[in-house]
Design a protein around this motif. Structure first.
Motif, mmCIF file in Angstrom:
data_model
loop_
_atom_site.group_PDB
_atom_site.id
_atom_site.type_symbol
_atom_site.label_atom_id
_atom_site.label_comp_id
_atom_site.label_asym_id
_atom_site.label_seq_id
_atom_site.Cartn_x
_atom_site.Cartn_y
_atom_site.Cartn_z
ATOM 1 N N ASP A 87 0.821 -1.296 0.143
ATOM 2 C CA ASP A 87 0.076 0.020 -0.235
ATOM 3 C C ASP A 87 0.828 1.216 0.034
ATOM 4 O O ASP A 87 0.419 2.465 0.266
ATOM 5 N N ARG A 88 2.097 1.172 -0.190
ATOM 6 C CA ARG A 88 2.947 2.260 -0.336
ATOM 7 C C ARG A 88 3.433 2.747 -1.845
ATOM 8 O O ARG A 88 3.294 1.615 -2.569
ATOM 9 N N VAL A 89 3.563 3.855 -2.219
ATOM 10 C CA VAL A 89 3.631 4.236 -3.530
ATOM 11 C C VAL A 89 5.004 4.409 -3.985
ATOM 12 O O VAL A 89 5.682 5.023 -3.187
ATOM 13 N N LEU A 90 5.627 4.269 -5.095
ATOM 14 C CA LEU A 90 6.926 4.269 -5.526
ATOM 15 C C LEU A 90 7.161 5.786 -5.838
ATOM 16 O O LEU A 90 6.365 6.298 -6.881
ATOM 17 N N THR A 91 7.931 6.782 -5.252
ATOM 18 C CA THR A 91 8.059 8.036 -5.404
ATOM 19 C C THR A 91 9.674 8.507 -5.562
ATOM 20 O O THR A 91 10.386 7.646 -5.049
ATOM 21 N N ASP A 92 9.832 9.371 -6.257
ATOM 22 C CA ASP A 92 11.382 9.739 -6.632
ATOM 23 C C ASP A 92 11.821 10.551 -5.210
ATOM 24 O O ASP A 92 11.168 10.738 -4.314
ATOM 25 N N GLU A 93 13.103 11.036 -5.406
ATOM 26 C CA GLU A 93 13.723 11.693 -4.055
ATOM 27 C C GLU A 93 12.979 12.800 -3.569
ATOM 28 O O GLU A 93 12.990 13.293 -2.489
ATOM 29 N N PHE A 94 12.172 13.471 -4.425
ATOM 30 C CA PHE A 94 11.452 14.794 -4.179
ATOM 31 C C PHE A 94 10.108 14.456 -3.681
ATOM 32 O O PHE A 94 9.341 15.386 -3.293
ATOM 33 N N GLY A 95 9.447 13.095 -3.862
ATOM 34 C CA GLY A 95 8.438 12.771 -3.357
ATOM 35 C C GLY A 95 7.314 12.708 -4.601
ATOM 36 O O GLY A 95 6.200 12.090 -4.239
ATOM 37 N N ASP A 96 7.684 12.964 -5.554
ATOM 38 C CA ASP A 96 6.676 12.681 -6.819
ATOM 39 C C ASP A 96 6.669 11.367 -7.523
ATOM 40 O O ASP A 96 7.606 10.566 -6.793
ATOM 41 N N ILE A 97 5.594 10.941 -7.904
ATOM 42 C CA ILE A 97 5.480 9.822 -8.466
ATOM 43 C C ILE A 97 6.757 9.326 -9.454
ATOM 44 O O ILE A 97 7.072 10.115 -10.267
ATOM 45 N N ALA A 98 7.210 8.165 -9.274
ATOM 46 C CA ALA A 98 8.359 7.605 -9.986
ATOM 47 C C ALA A 98 7.796 6.689 -11.110
ATOM 48 O O ALA A 98 7.504 5.527 -10.885
ATOM 49 N N TRP A 99 7.429 7.339 -12.162
ATOM 50 C CA TRP A 99 6.647 6.812 -13.332
ATOM 51 C C TRP A 99 7.448 5.550 -13.902
ATOM 52 O O TRP A 99 8.703 5.859 -14.133
ATOM 53 N N MET A 100 7.023 4.537 -14.096
ATOM 54 C CA MET A 100 7.924 3.555 -14.525
ATOM 55 C C MET A 100 7.615 3.169 -16.182
ATOM 56 O O MET A 100 6.557 3.225 -16.470
ATOM 57 N N THR A 101 8.539 2.820 -17.016
ATOM 58 C CA THR A 101 8.135 2.576 -18.361
ATOM 59 C C THR A 101 7.618 1.169 -18.598
ATOM 60 O O THR A 101 8.149 0.359 -17.701
ATOM 61 N N PRO A 102 7.140 0.690 -19.548
ATOM 62 C CA PRO A 102 6.748 -0.817 -19.986
ATOM 63 C C PRO A 102 7.660 -1.706 -19.860
ATOM 64 O O PRO A 102 8.053 -2.805 -19.239
ATOM 65 N N GLY A 103 9.161 -1.031 -20.512
ATOM 66 C CA GLY A 103 10.437 -1.796 -20.335
ATOM 67 C C GLY A 103 10.885 -2.060 -18.892
ATOM 68 O O GLY A 103 11.234 -3.318 -18.816
#
Length: 307
Positions: free
Chosen positions: A45-61
């Motif tokens: 239930d935790r979300v993957l975020t970057d060092e600034f707290g924004d969403i760390a969007w992942m590519t299909p690859g």
């Protein structure tokens, strides 16, 4: 264009939810493999975020060889599809695989921003939807395991044919004032779950067959013994724990003694504008008011901004 004069945390989702695409059989197929597709990932239930707290969007690859669990379509950013997916396993199991990104609890992300942010609206949508799928794996009508359909916005029972849809639970939350008192005092309370010194606006779930105003009046009477005479809607806030809509109101009550229902709340009290201003500024260790991620904070700010 802003739709409300009050911007609450976890609102302001910028995605086009694109309902017309949800029945497309390829929305979770070829669309999800497009170069411009992106995924927001959850574990525990935790979300993957970057060092600034924004969403760390992942590519299909990057997602290709990950143990993805439930995957849903969130909508479009421009013309590009956006998805949310759970990882099969705990956040700790993935260690530093995504460094410097890391899995964070949603409220911690909101605190890191310190203000409303469009990404928080996406987190609210994704977290609420994924939590619903996790808790509604079986048909409520016949008990058979149901299947994800309509890109995640419905579950269908292959046994009895029943359809099940994501739900949002409405909660009223109110800042109340004495009738005819020029709003110089506001009513706050503290639940048993809150750390010492923290007070907030009173709140409670709406019940079937109630209007918002009736729910506010009932909660005030049940929790403090005070009778509401007027209720005004002010703002709302998605709250994805697990999936509620906080409906923020001002209310006015008849003069009377506060009689807290100690089975529901520990205490209720009046605070003056000056006390509230000092508390918001962190100057009153025995009176701590809600942080900026909570709609109770927005209601207090509205009150303190009055002339």
């Amino acid at each position: 264009m802003a739709l409300s004069t009050v911007t609450t945390a976890f609102s302001g989702n910028p995605l086009n939810r694109a309902d017309h695409l949800r029945n497309d059989a390829e929305i979770l197929g070829d669309w999800a493999r497009r170069d411009d597709a992106r995924f927001v990932l959850f574990a525990d239930d935790r979300v993957l975020t970057d060092e600034f707290g924004d969403i760390a969007w992942m590519t299909p690859g990057r997602c290709r060889f990950l143990p993805l669990g439930t995957t849903i379509f969130l909508g479009l950013e421009g013309d590009a599809p956006r998805y949310a997916a759970t990882l099969d396993g705990s956040a700790e199991e993935f260690g530093d695989m995504f460094a410097p990104a890391k899995f964070r609890e949603g409220r911690a992300v909101a605190m890191k921003f310190g203000h409303a942010h469009p990404s928080l609206g996406i987190v609210a949508q994704a977290k609420s939807m994924l939590a619903w799928h996790k808790s509604h794996l079986f048909c409520a009508k016949c008990g058979h395991q149901s299947e994800l359909v309509k890109a995640g916005y419905e579950r269908k029972c292959p046994s009895c044919g029943a359809s099940h849809f994501p739900r949002t639970d409405p909660v009223v939350i109110m800042l109340a004032f004495p009738e005819g008192g020029n709003n110089e005092r506001a009513l706050v309370g503290r639940g048993y779950h809150l750390p010492p010194g923290i007070y907030s606006a009173l709140a409670g779930f709406m019940e079937p067959g109630e209007t918002i105003e009736e729910a506010v009046a009932r909660e005030l009477m049940e929790e403090t013994g005070l009778k509401a005479t007027k209720v005004e809607y002010k703002a709302s806030q998605p709250w994805p724990w697990p999936s509620t809509l906080m409906i923020g109101c001002f209310a006015w009550v008849e003069d009377g003694e506060i009689t807290p229902d100690t089975t529901e709340i520990e205490d209720a009290r009046w605070v003056t504008r000056e006390e509230a201003r000092r508390a918001v500024a962190g100057e009153t260790p025995n009176l701590i008011l809600p942080p900026s991620l909570a709609i109770a904070h927005n209601l207090l700010e509205l009150w303190l901004a009055e002339e």
